[in-house]
Scaffold this motif. Structure first.
Motif, short mmCIF file in Angstrom:
data_model
loop_
_atom_site.label_atom_id
_atom_site.label_comp_id
_atom_site.label_asym_id
_atom_site.label_seq_id
_atom_site.Cartn_x
_atom_site.Cartn_y
_atom_site.Cartn_z
N PRO A 54 0.81 -1.23 0.00
CA PRO A 54 0.00 0.00 0.00
C PRO A 54 0.84 1.28 0.00
O PRO A 54 0.40 2.30 -0.48
CB PRO A 54 -0.80 -0.10 1.31
N ARG A 55 2.06 1.22 0.56
CA ARG A 55 2.80 2.47 0.74
C ARG A 55 4.11 2.56 0.00
O ARG A 55 4.65 3.66 -0.17
CB ARG A 55 3.05 2.68 2.23
N LYS B 95 0.38 -0.42 -5.57
CA LYS B 95 -0.47 -0.23 -4.38
C LYS B 95 -1.45 -1.40 -4.23
O LYS B 95 -1.62 -1.94 -3.15
CB LYS B 95 -1.23 1.10 -4.48
N TYR B 96 -2.09 -1.76 -5.33
CA TYR B 96 -3.02 -2.88 -5.30
C TYR B 96 -2.66 -3.86 -6.41
O TYR B 96 -2.10 -3.47 -7.44
CB TYR B 96 -4.47 -2.41 -5.53
N PHE C 91 -0.38 -10.45 3.67
CA PHE C 91 -1.06 -9.50 4.55
C PHE C 91 -1.51 -10.22 5.83
O PHE C 91 -1.77 -11.42 5.80
CB PHE C 91 -2.34 -8.98 3.85
N PRO C 92 -1.68 -9.49 6.94
CA PRO C 92 -2.26 -10.13 8.14
C PRO C 92 -3.64 -10.69 7.82
O PRO C 92 -4.34 -10.18 6.92
CB PRO C 92 -2.36 -8.98 9.14
N ALA D 84 -6.40 -10.40 9.12
CA ALA D 84 -7.54 -9.49 9.24
C ALA D 84 -7.92 -8.88 7.90
O ALA D 84 -9.08 -8.51 7.69
CB ALA D 84 -7.21 -8.39 10.24
N VAL D 85 -6.95 -8.74 6.99
CA VAL D 85 -7.26 -8.10 5.70
C VAL D 85 -6.92 -8.99 4.49
O VAL D 85 -7.11 -8.58 3.35
CB VAL D 85 -6.54 -6.74 5.54
N MET E 241 -9.38 -9.27 1.77
CA MET E 241 -9.52 -8.14 0.84
C MET E 241 -8.54 -8.32 -0.33
O MET E 241 -8.87 -8.05 -1.48
CB MET E 241 -9.25 -6.81 1.56
N ALA E 242 -7.37 -8.82 0.03
CA ALA E 242 -6.37 -9.07 -1.02
C ALA E 242 -6.83 -10.19 -1.94
O ALA E 242 -6.68 -10.11 -3.16
CB ALA E 242 -5.04 -9.43 -0.38
N GLN F 217 -9.39 -8.98 -4.39
CA GLN F 217 -8.77 -8.25 -5.51
C GLN F 217 -8.08 -9.22 -6.49
O GLN F 217 -8.06 -8.98 -7.69
CB GLN F 217 -7.77 -7.23 -5.00
N PHE G 200 -4.72 -2.58 4.73
CA PHE G 200 -4.79 -2.92 3.31
C PHE G 200 -4.59 -1.70 2.40
O PHE G 200 -3.94 -1.80 1.37
CB PHE G 200 -6.16 -3.56 3.02
N ASP G 201 -5.14 -0.55 2.82
CA ASP G 201 -5.02 0.64 1.95
C ASP G 201 -3.89 1.58 2.37
O ASP G 201 -3.29 2.23 1.54
CB ASP G 201 -6.34 1.43 1.96
N GLN H 187 -10.53 -1.36 11.77
CA GLN H 187 -9.65 -1.47 10.61
C GLN H 187 -9.68 -0.28 9.68
O GLN H 187 -8.83 -0.16 8.81
CB GLN H 187 -10.04 -2.72 9.82
#
Lengths: 710, 79
Positions: free
Chosen positions: A55-56, A67-68, A83-84, A86-87, A90-91, A94, B33-34, B66
């Motif tokens: 992301p960064r 970023k994505y 990613f952890p 928790a997310v 989301m990955a 995508q 995530f973002d 989150q």
């Protein structure tokens, strides 16, 4: 519609052979899993494009970062999510949007942490199904493919292993790192190295099938902590072995006996889950190993050397003691000590000193150098009576260890017979062992391990590989009659069926039950006894009494009508005194069985493998020695007979000490029928036929007592 | 306190902890995530919210927040 299995097989191709990889959730922080995975892929000289997704960060390890994952312009074959948890979903979402079908989820924080993790695991499975994604993990170390055309180290292991012919699958990621380190020291290479973690989507079964078709893989190793679907694992192993001839070696950890003590039946208390696992693996042709060392000892034999034509071995040694040790170990493992041909004997006589022992085991004497080892090895490998060669070396002052190792390598390259080695010692022999292992000559610290490895190799190629499983389907059974009794009991809320009802069920399945009837009065008991003939046995029938003998509820050899009337009341009085609260259903009057050999048969239902059949000798053999054998139902033709032949007390049935051989054919028939009953009625949790009396050959057997729990 | 003010102050904390320009932070942005927050920064965010709003939050529950939206909703309960 494509099944998940078919989808996995297709998507696994890109997990192992991707042209582009995205590491989703990568960071710049060295020494973290997300960074190390990026670094490992780059270090492994991966033959494809690498896309860190962060992301960064604008770049990670000098590679442009996105970023994505959906921002990557080009197609991506494989995504590795770091990613952890928790997310991570989301990955994954995508990845689905990007059209990526092959994913590895490294992140922990799923099923292994409890309820929250279980929810997360369900969530990622749902996303995977929505987008036809297949994923390995979560909670895993990653995947390594050493194929030089790919060179992918998508893991956070410390080092990429050498290429080789061993495919390694592990449920434990941490164990993977230990195995890699162990293997590196021994120059053991891998074709594919896979940590599959929680196996939420792609399982060990999917991976076994993938490795079945993998050209680089000759042997499949699996470390397993839980068997989720035992039947599926057995079927997969059978198919992989039958189709590819590749051996499967498994370490299944968690050898506990918890739970067995709580079981209500004999079969239940004897069959711990580990014993059942042992039996199931044996039935499926899986070679179960107790530890990593044993696993790799055997894997080296399979991966490095040609299979032995048979089990006749030759031993070459420079010391008498180790030669004897090896001979003992070989014989213990059921190997044959080869008898050399005249030609070989002549050659050995010509090339070895007069003090040498030219018979098997060949002692080339302590002062032997490489030339003498070469002469003995060359003569013996050319002997048709020899199927495998064990070379032993002890480091003596004049022993040129490295040169001898080089000679062994040279001869091994020119023969199609397996050569195994044991350079005994540690420091002095280290360089020689290194030469052997670098050149794919199996080496063992102990001659005993060497013999065990050869035996496994021989057994697999000659007894397991060609064997085809054909379950026996027994047709002449009255399923309806058995179902009626079970339904009746279920409706009345009972969980145990006693002898009277159990015998109706067993009789319906063609087991040889004794004639009998339930009496609710002395008069009825006399009627039943008259019908079946004297003498009779009388037993109390009550769901509340487990040990009938202890309550005086059993009387044998009742000779006449008058005695039946008296004994009827005597049994009731005994039980009233010892178990006053017990509800009595009546007294079972049955014909007396003739004397014969007592055996026990049983059914137990295992959570992973389903119905399991048990066989053993009765009396002290089962009580004290626990001399029993298990097999997962349904049984194949050889399975039932093997059960009988593999118990330690088998000789008693085969006719030891002047006894006539027992009617094992009739026993085999009973085992088939019990197996069919177990398969037909999943509601039967446990069943004991204890004892069943087996008579002399041709005279059948008789069920004397039985109990069913459901 | 108005929701908009809570949101603005939450973004200020996030901007300070994650060293980002406030304009880069979307209302629905996910911290990890973002915005790429790591585990240490997640702890710093909780501490930052407590300081900013002079409240004491349940640590375990706070760490489950989150996103910016989630944080606003969570903090409003304490105000």
């Amino acid at each position: 519609m494509t099944s998940r299995f078919e989808l996995h097989q297709e998507n696994l191709k890109k997990i192992f052979n991707p042209e582009s990889v995205a590491i989703v959730g990568a960071t710049k922080l060295k020494g973290t899993v997300p960074y190390d995975i990026v670094e490992n892929i780059l270090k492994s000289d991966f033959n494809g494009a690498v896309y860190p997704v962060s992301p960064r960060e604008k770049h990670i390890a000098s590679v442009k970062a996105y970023k994505y994952v959906i921002d990557i312009e080009d197609p991506v074959d494989l995504a590795i999510i770091v990613f952890p948890s928790a997310v991570a979903h989301m990955a994954l979402e995508q990845c689905g949007q990007k059209g990526i079908k092959s994913v590895i989820i490294i992140s922990a924080g799923y099923r292994e942490i409890g309820e929250k993790g279980i929810e997360r695991e369900a969530q990622i499975k749902e996303i995977a199904e929505k987008y036809d994604i297949s994923f390995i993990g979560p909670n895993c170390l990653g995947v390594i493919n050493t194929d030089p055309s790919v060179n992918l180290d998508a893991s956070f292991a410390r080092q990429m292993p050498d290429p080789g012919n061993i495919g390694f699958l592990s449920q434990s990621g941490a164990l993977c790192t230990a195995v890699l380190d162990y293997a590196r020291a021994k120059h053991i290479g891998f074709s594919k190295f896979i940590s599959f973690g929680n196996k939420a989507d792609i399982s060990e079964i999917d991976l076994m099938f993938y490795l079945m078709k993998d050209e680089q893989t000759k042997v499949i190793l699996l470390y397993l902590e839980e068997v989720s679907d035992g039947k599926a694992l057995m079927n997969a192993a059978r198919e992989v072995i039958a189709q590819s001839g590749k051996p499967i070696l498994i370490i299944k950890s968690g050898r506990t006996s918890e739970g067995a003590s709580a079981a209500a039946s004999h079969t239940g208390s004897l069959a711990g889950s580990d014993e059942i696992c042992d039996a199931a693996f044996e039935q499926a042709g899986i070679l179960r190993c107790d530890n990593i060392e044993e696993m790799f000892n055997k894997a080296m034999a399979f991966a490095y050397q040609p299979p032995p034509r048979s089990n006749r071995v030759a031993i070459i040694t420079n010391a008498g003691g180790p030669g004897v040790l090896t001979t003992d170990a070989a014989v213990k493992e059921g190997l044959e000590i080869a008898r050399f041909s005249e030609e070989t004997t002549k050659l050995l006589k010509r090339h070895l000193p007069s003090t040498a022992n030219i018979k098997n085991p060949v002692d080339v004497i302590g002062d032997a150098r490489a030339d003498r080892y070469n002469a003995a090895l060359t003569a013996i490998t050319n002997d048709d009576a020899v199927d495998g060669i064990f070379v032993i070396l002890t480091p003596q002052s004049m022993t040129n260890i490295d040169a001898i190792a080089e000679e062994i390598v040279k001869v091994a390259k020119e023969t199609d017979k397996p050569i195994y080695t044991s350079f005994m010692g540690e420091a002095d022999v280290a360089s020689g062992i290194d030469i052997l292992l670098r050149n794919k000559i199996p080496h063992y610290i102990l001659p005993e391990s060497m013999c065990k490895a050869f035996e496994s190799d021989f057994r697999f190629h000659h007894k397991i590989k060609g064997h085809r499983f054909k379950p026996v389907k027994v047709e002449d059974v009255d399923k309806e009659a058995a179902a009626k009794v079970l339904e009746g009991a279920l409706q009345s809320g009972r969980q145990v069926l006693e002898e009277d009802e159990a015998e109706i069920i067993l009789g319906a399945y063609g087991l040889p039950v004794l004639k009998g009837g339930l009496a609710k009065s002395a008069e009825e008991a006399i009627e039943v006894a008259k019908r079946i003939g004297f003498p009779v046995a009388m037993k109390i029938m009550s769901d509340d009494i487990i040990h009938k003998f202890d309550t005086g509820g059993v009387i044998l050899d009742v000779e006449n009508e008058e005695a039946v009337g008296i004994k009827y009341q005597e049994i009731l009085d005994n039980v009233k005194e010892k178990a006053p609260e017990a509800q009595i259903r009546g007294i079972w009057v049955t014909e007396m069985a003739h004397k014969g050999e007592e055996v026990i048969l049983g059914i137990k239902r295992d959570a992973a493998f389903g119905p399991v059949i048990m066989f053993g000798l009765g009396g002290i053999f089962v009580e004290i020695f626990k001399d029993v054998k298990f097999r997962v139902a349904p049984l194949g033709e050889t399975g039932a007979r093997e059960m009988i032949e593999s118990i330690k007390g088998h000789k008693l049935l085969a006719g030891a000490r002047g006894k006539n051989p027992a009617d094992t054919d009739s026993l085999v028939d009973c085992i088939y029928r019990l197996s069919q009953l177990a398969v037909d009625f999943p509601e039967i949790k446990e069943l004991d036929v204890n004892p069943i009396i087996v008579y002399d050959e041709g005279n059948g057997c008789a069920v004397v007592d039985a109990k069913i729990m459901f | 306190m108005e929701k908009q003010e809570v949101q603005s102050r939450v973004k200020k904390v996030v901007s300070r902890v994650l060293k980002m320009d406030e304009s880069e932070i979307a209302d629905e942005a996910n911290f990890i995530f973002d915005l790429g927050a790591d585990s240490m920064q997640s702890l710093e965010l909780v501490a930052g919210f407590e300081e900013e709003f002079d409240i004491e939050m349940d640590q375990d529950k706070a760490l489950e927040i989150q996103s910016i939206d989630g944080a606003v909703e969570f903090i409003e309960v304490y105000l």
